[in-house]
Structures are given as C-alpha cells and as structure tokens.
Design a protein around this motif. Structure first.
Motif, PDB file in Angstrom:
ATOM      1  N   SER A   1      13.111  -4.987  15.681  1.00  0.00           N
ATOM      2  CA  SER A   1      12.935  -5.381  14.287  1.00  0.00           C
ATOM      3  C   SER A   1      11.435  -5.412  13.973  1.00  0.00           C
ATOM      4  CB  SER A   1      13.537  -6.767  14.059  1.00  0.00           C
ATOM      5  OG  SER A   1      12.683  -7.752  14.629  1.00  0.00           O
ATOM      6  N   THR A   2      11.114  -5.527  12.692  1.00  0.00           N
ATOM      7  CA  THR A   2       9.702  -5.531  12.298  1.00  0.00           C
ATOM      8  C   THR A   2       8.980  -6.771  12.833  1.00  0.00           C
ATOM      9  OG1 THR A   2      10.231  -4.256  10.343  1.00  0.00           O
ATOM     10  CG2 THR A   2       8.147  -5.436  10.314  1.00  0.00           C
ATOM     11  N   GLY A   3       9.649  -7.937  12.744  1.00  0.00           N
ATOM     12  CA  GLY A   3       9.017  -9.156  13.263  1.00  0.00           C
ATOM     13  C   GLY A   3       8.751  -9.049  14.757  1.00  0.00           C
ATOM     14  N   ARG A   4       9.703  -8.498  15.480  1.00  0.00           N
ATOM     15  CA  ARG A   4       9.529  -8.330  16.926  1.00  0.00           C
ATOM     16  C   ARG A   4       8.392  -7.345  17.214  1.00  0.00           C
ATOM     17  NH1 ARG A   4      12.948  -7.428  21.508  1.00  0.00           N
ATOM     18  NH2 ARG A   4      11.537  -7.028  23.264  1.00  0.00           N
TER      19      ARG A   4
ATOM     20  N   LEU B   1      12.701 -14.077  15.252  1.00  0.00           N
ATOM     21  CA  LEU B   1      11.298 -13.790  14.921  1.00  0.00           C
ATOM     22  C   LEU B   1      11.166 -13.380  13.463  1.00  0.00           C
ATOM     23  CD1 LEU B   1      10.276 -11.811  18.132  1.00  0.00           C
ATOM     24  CD2 LEU B   1       9.761 -14.190  17.591  1.00  0.00           C
ATOM     25  N   ASP B   2      12.104 -12.572  12.986  1.00  0.00           N
ATOM     26  CA  ASP B   2      12.061 -12.148  11.584  1.00  0.00           C
ATOM     27  C   ASP B   2      12.177 -13.357  10.649  1.00  0.00           C
ATOM     28  OD1 ASP B   2      11.853  -9.504  12.395  1.00  0.00           O
ATOM     29  OD2 ASP B   2      14.029  -9.216  12.403  1.00  0.00           O
TER      30      ASP B   2
ATOM     31  N   THR C   1       0.825  -1.209   0.000  1.00  0.00           N
ATOM     32  CA  THR C   1       0.000   0.000   0.000  1.00  0.00           C
ATOM     33  C   THR C   1       0.862   1.262   0.000  1.00  0.00           C
ATOM     34  OG1 THR C   1      -1.718  -1.156   1.227  1.00  0.00           O
ATOM     35  CG2 THR C   1      -1.780   1.252   1.285  1.00  0.00           C
ATOM     36  N   HIS C   2       1.897   1.259   0.845  1.00  0.00           N
ATOM     37  CA  HIS C   2       2.697   2.478   1.038  1.00  0.00           C
ATOM     38  C   HIS C   2       3.950   2.525   0.164  1.00  0.00           C
ATOM     39  CE1 HIS C   2       0.264   3.835   4.431  1.00  0.00           C
ATOM     40  NE2 HIS C   2       0.272   2.600   4.873  1.00  0.00           N
ATOM     41  N   ARG C   3       4.203   1.422  -0.563  1.00  0.00           N
ATOM     42  CA  ARG C   3       5.450   1.296  -1.335  1.00  0.00           C
ATOM     43  C   ARG C   3       6.650   1.650  -0.446  1.00  0.00           C
ATOM     44  NH1 ARG C   3       3.720   4.528  -6.606  1.00  0.00           N
ATOM     45  NH2 ARG C   3       2.290   5.457  -5.105  1.00  0.00           N
ATOM     46  N   ALA C   4       6.675   0.983   0.697  1.00  0.00           N
ATOM     47  CA  ALA C   4       7.734   1.222   1.688  1.00  0.00           C
ATOM     48  C   ALA C   4       8.048  -0.093   2.381  1.00  0.00           C
ATOM     49  CB  ALA C   4       7.262   2.247   2.717  1.00  0.00           C
ATOM     50  N   ARG C   5       9.176  -0.147   3.079  1.00  0.00           N
ATOM     51  CA  ARG C   5       9.518  -1.348   3.832  1.00  0.00           C
ATOM     52  C   ARG C   5       9.402  -1.089   5.334  1.00  0.00           C
ATOM     53  NH1 ARG C   5      13.956  -4.007   3.808  1.00  0.00           N
ATOM     54  NH2 ARG C   5      12.939  -6.028   3.585  1.00  0.00           N
ATOM     55  N   ASN C   6       9.250  -2.196   6.098  1.00  0.00           N
ATOM     56  CA  ASN C   6       9.233  -2.115   7.568  1.00  0.00           C
ATOM     57  C   ASN C   6       8.274  -1.040   8.082  1.00  0.00           C
ATOM     58  OD1 ASN C   6      11.259  -4.172   7.775  1.00  0.00           O
ATOM     59  ND2 ASN C   6      12.693  -2.643   7.016  1.00  0.00           N
TER      60      ASN C   6
END
Ligand code: ZN
Length: 462
Positions: free
Chosen positions: A365-368, A415-416, A352-357
C-alpha cells in the motif's frame, strides 16, 4: 532526569509480545521480541506470549527524523504573518535569526528537550540534529566550544531520543566566500575551531547509546569549496548532511556564481556517496536526480516545513523511478507529527501529478511504501538500524489498536489509517534502545520538560 540512559542500562527490560509486528521480512503475527542490551536479540513469530511479557497489539519500527533544528520549536507559529515585502523564506529567516540571537544555553536545552519529547510521542526514535547555534549571543565563543552542542546531547539524554549530532560548519553569508553577516555571529567557525568543536561533540555524546557524530557543511552559501571538502573529509565514513537547493533564489545565485545548479555543482565537486544526505534538494533537474540516485545519497525531505516556507515540491516520483533514496525530517519543528510528514509528502505529489498513490513499491500500500522508504533512508542518513530485525537496535512503536481509526484494519491498512486517516495520534508506546520512553502516548518525563519549556518561552517571548 539527566541519567535516563544510564538508569536504563541497569534495568531489566521485559520482552515484548504483539499480535502484529512489521519486521524486515514483512508483517508477522503472534510475535515475541526478545530484548538484550538495547537490541533485538530474537524475533519469534507464531508463538504464544510468556509470563512477564509486555503485551501489545501492533508494533512497527521507529522512524528516524533525519533533519531537525530543535531550537526552532520555540518560534513555532510566530512567523505566520505577511511582512511588508513579498513574504518568503527570507522573511521567515529574519524572525528565526531574531529568536536565535536571544537564546541562552538553559533556554536552548529546555526547548530542545520539548522538541525531543514531541518527536518521541509522534513515533520517531532517532533525530539528526543539524546544530548550528554554537556561540554566545554576542558571537563570543563560550569557554567550552561545545557548550550548546552539549545541551543537544543533554536533551537527548533527558528524553532518551537516539541522536545523530551534526555540528554545522558555517563561515560565509553567500556564494564565493562572502563575509558572514552580523546576524550570523552565533553560527560562525573556521576550520580549526570547527575541528575542535567536532572533537568535543564526540566526547559529549560518548555515553549516549548508539549516538553518532557526523558533519554538516551548512550549504554552498556558507562554505567555500576548500572548506566543504575539508569538512567532508573530517567525517570519514560518518554522515555528511548539507542544505541544498531549497529555494529558487539559491539556485539562481549558484548559477550566477558558478554556472552550475547547486546539486550539479555538488555532485561534480564533492565526493557525494552513501553517507551523504542532501537536505531539501527541492529544485533539481532530471540530470541532478539521476546523479543523486547513482551516488546512493539520501534526499532529506521535510514536507511540513517545506510547505510552511513555500519552498516548492521535490520531484519524488522521478527519484523513485531511478531507485533513489529519501527520508523525512521535521526541520523547523513548526508541527512535529510523523503521520503529517508522510501524508503531506504523498499529497504534494498527488496535487502535482493530479494522480493518486504516487509513492509506490511492489504490491505494498502507499502508506507501507512511504514508511519503508523513509525507514531505510532515515537509517542510512543517521547511522541507525531502520527495520525491525534480529540484531537491530530495539527502537520501535506500538500503535493503539483501540483507536477508532484502526478498527477492522490489519497489516498495511494499519499504516494507511495512521498516515492518511487519523490525526497522527495513534502512538501508544515507544521504545528506544530497549527503553520504554512513551506509555499511553505520554513521554515518561513530559511534565518536567514541559514546565522548563514554558519557563524558557516566558523569558524569550516577554
Ligand atoms: Zn534545515
């Protein structure tokens, strides 16, 4: 089988030792978890294992699955064909109704137990069962109004999955109190029969450890305002779950009926607070997001099902910017996979945002970050413990450190790897209320439950 919990309480449960444990205070190393009466009595970090300890490499808390319709596991994969009209949520619902209307109590229980085994093997420790199939196939009440609710409780008992039972109040087919349709005959109650059902649900779950009974007004379509308020009042401080704003068609109908969007209407007309879970809430504007966050309610997101049904993408980054809360659910149970729910949640935001994390929290981290948010939201919505800490329910998961996805990974990177870089099949063992229910990725009763599931599907799909 039916006595799993009762047997569990009389067994001596070994304490746990693990090299890495994700606790409420973050990652800890060389940890002993002392278990007592289904709870974590103590967390000792930086210690050596003791004789008799059950030893593992990586332990993380078990996630709550805040939204499930267990019986829909039986129709997984059967609605993946375009109909004559533009395929949509509503043609899926037709298939679901046809399936639901044929199911007897034994078949219902067999399917629910299979779903619950798969949830445990995926790493969930608790489920919010949004239970709306109440009556016999012809719409007549069973002699016991809790016949099918009792089958949900029996499936939880047989598998050991923690249960937040959410009997659904369903009385109408559309906004403004429209009479229910014939296809909805198994769902329908009035306030008196619903009250009796709720009381029965409390009896049926009385012997399940840490079971909670909340309420679930199905949606604004299925209840009038008076009914919604009466049902919410029956909950007291216990969980109140409602489907809201899942489809744009629902938003349009609500606007035509009331002049307000569904979430705006709900926030204005009902006492939405921290014990509320707004399931889906997909189509919301900025003011509605601010209102949900201010109320402290949990948004129940079901990324796999919402993608399967083509619902749309919830504006999660806006909710998080307002310190809102969310958890995840497997909803239709088309694919029960904890890692898939969390990765798709993040990926839908990236697309949607054309972005990461996009899901962020401090330096995690993103997974955490996703895991922490979903743990807290799931626990709040289901009356569970969430994070791993002293005094919490002993609901946790060990990951298989010998899986190639986890080689040379530590702490948040574990987690990631689980969420973004595996097939989700890293779960080794799962404990709920201190009872070890999954070993080597396999539930202790998997084979018996699978056999009954197979027989039920042969009957239903013949
Ligand atoms: Zn649902």
């Amino acid at each position: 089988m039916q006595l799993l919990h009762r047997v569990a309480r009389s067994e001596r449960v070994p304490n746990i030792y693990a090299a890495q444990v994700l606790t409420a205070q973050g990652w800890r190393h060389s940890v002993r978890l002392i278990l007592e009466s289904g709870r974590i009595a103590a967390v000792h970090a930086g210690v050596a294992p003791e004789p008799g300890d059950d030893r593992h490499e990586i332990i993380v808390p078990a996630l709550g699955n805040l939204h499930s319709h267990a019986f829909q596991r039986g129709m997984a994969g059967l609605a993946e064909i375009a109909g004559d009209s533009a395929d949509s949520f509503w043609s899926w619902r037709d298939v679901m109704y046809r399936f639901a209307l044929r199911m007897n109590p034994d078949q219902f229980q067999a399917i629910a137990a299979q779903a619950y085994v798969e949830m445990l093997e995926a790493g969930f420790g608790r489920v919010g069962e949004f239970h709306y199939l109440h009556h016999d196939c012809d719409g007549q009440r069973y002699a016991d109004i809790g016949e099918l609710a009792g089958r949900v409780a029996a499936a939880a008992d047989a598998t050991g999955l923690g249960l937040c039972l959410l009997p659904v109040f369903y009385a109408h087919s559309s906004f403004g109190g429209a009479p229910p349709g014939h296809a909805q005959r198994r769902f329908i109650n009035n306030l008196d029969s619903y009250h009796a059902l709720l009381e029965r649900c409390r009896q049926l779950t009385a012997n399940l450890p840490a079971a909670v009974v909340g309420v679930a007004p199905h949606s604004l379509r299925a209840t009038t305002k008076d009914e919604l308020l009466a049902v919410a009042q029956m909950a007291g401080t216990r969980p109140v779950h409602i489907h809201i704003a899942e489809q744009t068609g629902e938003v349009d109908e609500c606007l035509a009926w009331s002049g307000s969007r569904p979430v705006a209407w709900l926030l204005e007309n009902a006492p939405v607070g921290e014990n509320w879970c707004l399931v889906h809430a997909t189509h919301v504007d900025s003011a509605e997001i601010a209102g949900i966050a201010a109320a402290g309610a949990v948004v129940g997101l079901c990324p796999v099902t919402e993608a399967n049904l083509g619902d749309g993408v919830f504006p999660l980054s806006e909710l998080l910017a307002r310190r809102g809360r969310f958890g995840v659910g497997t909803d239709s149970n088309v694919h029960i996979n904890l890692a898939a729910e969390l990765s798709l949640l993040e990926y839908s935001q990236r697309l949607t945002h054309r972005a990461r994390n996009v899901v962020k929290r401090a330096s995690d981290s993103t997974g955490r970050a996703i895991m922490e948010f979903a743990l807290a939201g799931g626990a709040q919505a289901l009356g569970g413990s969430g994070h791993l800490r002293e005094g919490a329910a002993a609901d946790f998961v060990s990951l298989n450190g010998q899986h190639p996805a986890l080689f040379s990974r530590n702490a948040d990177a574990l987690l990631d790897a689980w969420i973004f870089a595996s097939a989700g099949n890293l779960v080794d063992c799962v404990w709920v209320a201190g009872r070890k229910l999954v070993t080597g990725g396999v539930h202790v009763a998997r084979e018996q439950i699978r056999g009954k599931f197979q027989a039920a599907l042969q009957e239903l799909c013949s």
